[in-house]
Write a protein that holds these residues in place. Structure first.
Motif, PDB file in Angstrom:
ATOM      1  N   ALA A 296       0.862  -1.186   0.000  1.00  0.00           N
ATOM      2  CA  ALA A 296       0.000   0.000   0.000  1.00  0.00           C
ATOM      3  C   ALA A 296       0.894   1.230   0.000  1.00  0.00           C
ATOM      4  N   MET A 297       0.743   2.092  -1.014  1.00  0.00           N
ATOM      5  CA  MET A 297       1.591   3.278  -1.142  1.00  0.00           C
ATOM      6  C   MET A 297       0.722   4.518  -1.312  1.00  0.00           C
ATOM      7  N   GLY A 298       1.062   5.564  -0.591  1.00  0.00           N
ATOM      8  CA  GLY A 298       0.322   6.805  -0.698  1.00  0.00           C
ATOM      9  C   GLY A 298       0.517   7.457  -2.057  1.00  0.00           C
ATOM     10  N   VAL A 299      -0.516   8.158  -2.514  1.00  0.00           N
ATOM     11  CA  VAL A 299      -0.483   8.859  -3.797  1.00  0.00           C
ATOM     12  C   VAL A 299      -0.755  10.331  -3.523  1.00  0.00           C
ATOM     13  N   GLY A 300       0.025  11.193  -4.106  1.00  0.00           N
ATOM     14  CA  GLY A 300      -0.175  12.616  -3.878  1.00  0.00           C
ATOM     15  C   GLY A 300       1.124  13.364  -3.951  1.00  0.00           C
ATOM     16  N   GLU A 301       1.150  14.536  -3.332  1.00  0.00           N
ATOM     17  CA  GLU A 301       2.340  15.380  -3.405  1.00  0.00           C
ATOM     18  C   GLU A 301       3.553  14.716  -2.776  1.00  0.00           C
ATOM     19  N   ASP A 302       3.404  14.205  -1.559  1.00  0.00           N
ATOM     20  CA  ASP A 302       4.545  13.561  -0.917  1.00  0.00           C
ATOM     21  C   ASP A 302       4.541  12.048  -1.090  1.00  0.00           C
ATOM     22  N   GLY A 303       3.364  11.485  -1.405  1.00  0.00           N
ATOM     23  CA  GLY A 303       3.276  10.051  -1.644  1.00  0.00           C
ATOM     24  C   GLY A 303       3.553   9.197  -0.432  1.00  0.00           C
ATOM     25  N   SER A 304       3.485   9.785   0.751  1.00  0.00           N
ATOM     26  CA  SER A 304       3.803   9.024   1.965  1.00  0.00           C
ATOM     27  C   SER A 304       2.528   8.473   2.590  1.00  0.00           C
ATOM     28  N   LEU A 305       2.701   7.373   3.279  1.00  0.00           N
ATOM     29  CA  LEU A 305       1.628   6.760   4.049  1.00  0.00           C
ATOM     30  C   LEU A 305       2.269   6.179   5.298  1.00  0.00           C
ATOM     31  N   PRO A 306       1.948   6.719   6.485  1.00  0.00           N
ATOM     32  CA  PRO A 306       2.578   6.236   7.718  1.00  0.00           C
ATOM     33  C   PRO A 306       2.465   4.727   7.861  1.00  0.00           C
ATOM     34  N   GLU A 307       3.483   4.129   8.494  1.00  0.00           N
ATOM     35  CA  GLU A 307       3.523   2.679   8.580  1.00  0.00           C
ATOM     36  C   GLU A 307       2.323   2.096   9.310  1.00  0.00           C
ATOM     37  N   GLU A 308       1.815   2.808  10.335  1.00  0.00           N
ATOM     38  CA  GLU A 308       0.652   2.269  11.043  1.00  0.00           C
ATOM     39  C   GLU A 308      -0.592   2.262  10.154  1.00  0.00           C
ATOM     40  N   ASP A 309      -0.686   3.251   9.242  1.00  0.00           N
ATOM     41  CA  ASP A 309      -1.817   3.284   8.308  1.00  0.00           C
ATOM     42  C   ASP A 309      -1.649   2.229   7.221  1.00  0.00           C
ATOM     43  N   GLN A 310      -0.396   1.993   6.800  1.00  0.00           N
ATOM     44  CA  GLN A 310      -0.150   0.906   5.852  1.00  0.00           C
ATOM     45  C   GLN A 310      -0.621  -0.418   6.432  1.00  0.00           C
ATOM     46  N   ARG A 311      -0.193  -0.663   7.659  1.00  0.00           N
ATOM     47  CA  ARG A 311      -0.524  -1.933   8.310  1.00  0.00           C
ATOM     48  C   ARG A 311      -2.033  -2.081   8.465  1.00  0.00           C
ATOM     49  N   GLU A 312      -2.696  -1.031   8.898  1.00  0.00           N
ATOM     50  CA  GLU A 312      -4.138  -1.089   9.110  1.00  0.00           C
ATOM     51  C   GLU A 312      -4.868  -1.394   7.806  1.00  0.00           C
ATOM     52  N   LEU A 313      -4.493  -0.697   6.727  1.00  0.00           N
ATOM     53  CA  LEU A 313      -5.162  -0.906   5.447  1.00  0.00           C
ATOM     54  C   LEU A 313      -4.872  -2.300   4.898  1.00  0.00           C
ATOM     55  N   LEU A 314      -3.617  -2.743   4.991  1.00  0.00           N
ATOM     56  CA  LEU A 314      -3.274  -4.068   4.481  1.00  0.00           C
ATOM     57  C   LEU A 314      -3.980  -5.170   5.269  1.00  0.00           C
ATOM     58  N   GLU A 315      -4.164  -4.980   6.559  1.00  0.00           N
ATOM     59  CA  GLU A 315      -4.896  -5.961   7.358  1.00  0.00           C
ATOM     60  C   GLU A 315      -6.343  -6.066   6.881  1.00  0.00           C
ATOM     61  N   ARG A 316      -6.932  -4.922   6.558  1.00  0.00           N
ATOM     62  CA  ARG A 316      -8.321  -4.953   6.102  1.00  0.00           C
ATOM     63  C   ARG A 316      -8.436  -5.650   4.751  1.00  0.00           C
ATOM     64  N   VAL A 317      -7.526  -5.310   3.830  1.00  0.00           N
ATOM     65  CA  VAL A 317      -7.591  -5.901   2.493  1.00  0.00           C
ATOM     66  C   VAL A 317      -7.311  -7.407   2.551  1.00  0.00           C
ATOM     67  N   ALA A 318      -6.274  -7.799   3.298  1.00  0.00           N
ATOM     68  CA  ALA A 318      -5.976  -9.216   3.429  1.00  0.00           C
ATOM     69  C   ALA A 318      -7.115  -9.949   4.126  1.00  0.00           C
ATOM     70  N   GLY A 319      -7.818  -9.258   5.025  1.00  0.00           N
ATOM     71  CA  GLY A 319      -8.954  -9.873   5.717  1.00  0.00           C
ATOM     72  C   GLY A 319     -10.094 -10.226   4.790  1.00  0.00           C
ATOM     73  N   LEU A 320     -10.159  -9.597   3.610  1.00  0.00           N
ATOM     74  CA  LEU A 320     -11.216  -9.912   2.652  1.00  0.00           C
ATOM     75  C   LEU A 320     -11.037 -11.296   2.047  1.00  0.00           C
ATOM     76  N   LEU A 321      -9.875 -11.899   2.222  1.00  0.00           N
ATOM     77  CA  LEU A 321      -9.615 -13.214   1.670  1.00  0.00           C
ATOM     78  C   LEU A 321      -9.872 -14.330   2.662  1.00  0.00           C
ATOM     79  N   ARG A 322     -10.344 -14.011   3.872  1.00  0.00           N
ATOM     80  CA  ARG A 322     -10.548 -15.036   4.886  1.00  0.00           C
ATOM     81  C   ARG A 322     -11.873 -15.728   4.693  1.00  0.00           C
TER      82      ARG A 322
END
Length: 322
Positions: A296-322
């Motif tokens: 998961a990578m941020g899109v925009g001027e700085d393109g950053s996404l804090p690691e805790e937000d990366q983890r949270e979003l990836l957990e949700r997306v991976a959870g869709l496969l359970r």
């Protein structure tokens, strides 16, 4: 004092004192948990038949737990029930990517295989090869196959001719299993539902998180495309904006934790949500025929996404496969 008044007085005193307990006016159950003692596990005789005994309330293994901080382990975020899991078992859905297409049936392959054989017999097709261990059934017209789906309790059905999708066969299979799921026979499809441990592996590389999934990249993209379409539909919080099957990417809008906190403060002050979902690109990268990395990578001027937000979003997306 008459008997009725005495009864009311007794009841009042009882209600007033029922909450009194140790260490305070109300009973503090935290003390019970803190002082609870673990008992020795039950030991069965050596001659017992192990097939007759199992855990009445098994506790699933927890994957993706975060490292302990000051002796406290932070558990993974709870996952919302995905739309696919909310449906009754036995459902039939189509998946597509490019020129490839297949069906997903909400039942285990062991239950789907007999129905696949019944489908072939019912149409009078001549079987030239049959391999139940591989889930392959070849006729003079097509090659039909069933295998474990990406999500727990699902199966994937393919129908090919000459190495390409047999569209007519796939439509016939779809109608067959749809009619089955709508009938009382659907119970036979849902008889076997073994619990499967979550296969997503979370790994951190510097400030970035990634999820390693043991699936072919095309299968994974098609499944995530379907699940994101159903789950990322909450305006202002999580939205599916773009899909690119050739690049195996998705563009989503996601309201991060900081955004949710800012939105809450703003709404309390002005009764309006002040935070907007941040654009995030989800990318899939193949690391082999049966291994794919999700980032998961941020899109925009700085393109950053804090690691805790990366983890949270990836957990949700991976959870869709359970």
């Amino acid at each position: 004092m008459n008997s009725a008044l005495k009864g009311m007085l007794v009841a009042t005193i009882a209600l007033a004192t029922v909450g009194c307990a140790r260490d305070g006016y109300y009973h503090d159950r935290n003390l019970d948990y803190a002082e609870a003692e673990e008992t020795a596990p039950l030991v069965l005789p050596e001659a017992h038949n192990s097939a007759r005994f199992r855990d009445a309330m098994p506790v699933p293994e927890v994957s993706g737990a975060r490292p302990a901080t000051d002796g406290v382990v932070e558990a993974p975020l709870p996952q919302a029930l995905s739309p696919g899991r909310a449906r009754g078992r036995g459902y039939v859905e189509r998946r597509e990517i490019g020129s490839d297409a297949w069906l997903v049936v909400g039942a285990e392959p062991a239950s789907v295989w007999p129905e696949l054989e019944r489908f072939v017999r019912g149409r009078g097709l001549d079987v030239v090869a049959r391999d139940p261990s591989r889930g392959v059934l070849s006729t003079e017209q097509s090659r039909l196959s069933v295998r474990q789906g990406l999500r727990r309790g699902d199966s994937e059905l393919h129908c090919e001719r000459g190495g390409v999708v047999d569209a007519g066969c796939l439509r016939a299979l779809e109608r067959h299993f749809q009619s089955l799921s709508a009938s009382a026979s659907a119970a036979s499809l849902t008889a076997q539902r073994p619990e499967v441990q979550d296969r997503a592996q979370f790994a951190q590389r510097g400030d970035d998180w990634q999820v390693i999934l043991p699936y072919d990249i095309d299968r994974l993209w098609a499944e995530l495309s379907h699940q994101l379409e159903n789950d990322f539909v909450v305006e202002g919080r999580r939205e599916l904006r773009e899909r690119d099957p050739s690049a195996h990417t998705f563009l989503v809008g996601y309201l991060t934790r900081e955004g949710r906190e800012q939105g809450l403060l703003s709404s309390l002050a002005s009764l309006e949500l002040g935070a907007e979902p941040q654009p995030v690109r989800l990318t899939l990268e193949a690391r082999g025929p049966e291994e794919t990395v999700l980032r998961a990578m941020g899109v925009g001027e700085d393109g950053s996404l804090p690691e805790e937000d990366q983890r949270e979003l990836l957990e949700r997306v991976a959870g869709l496969l359970r």
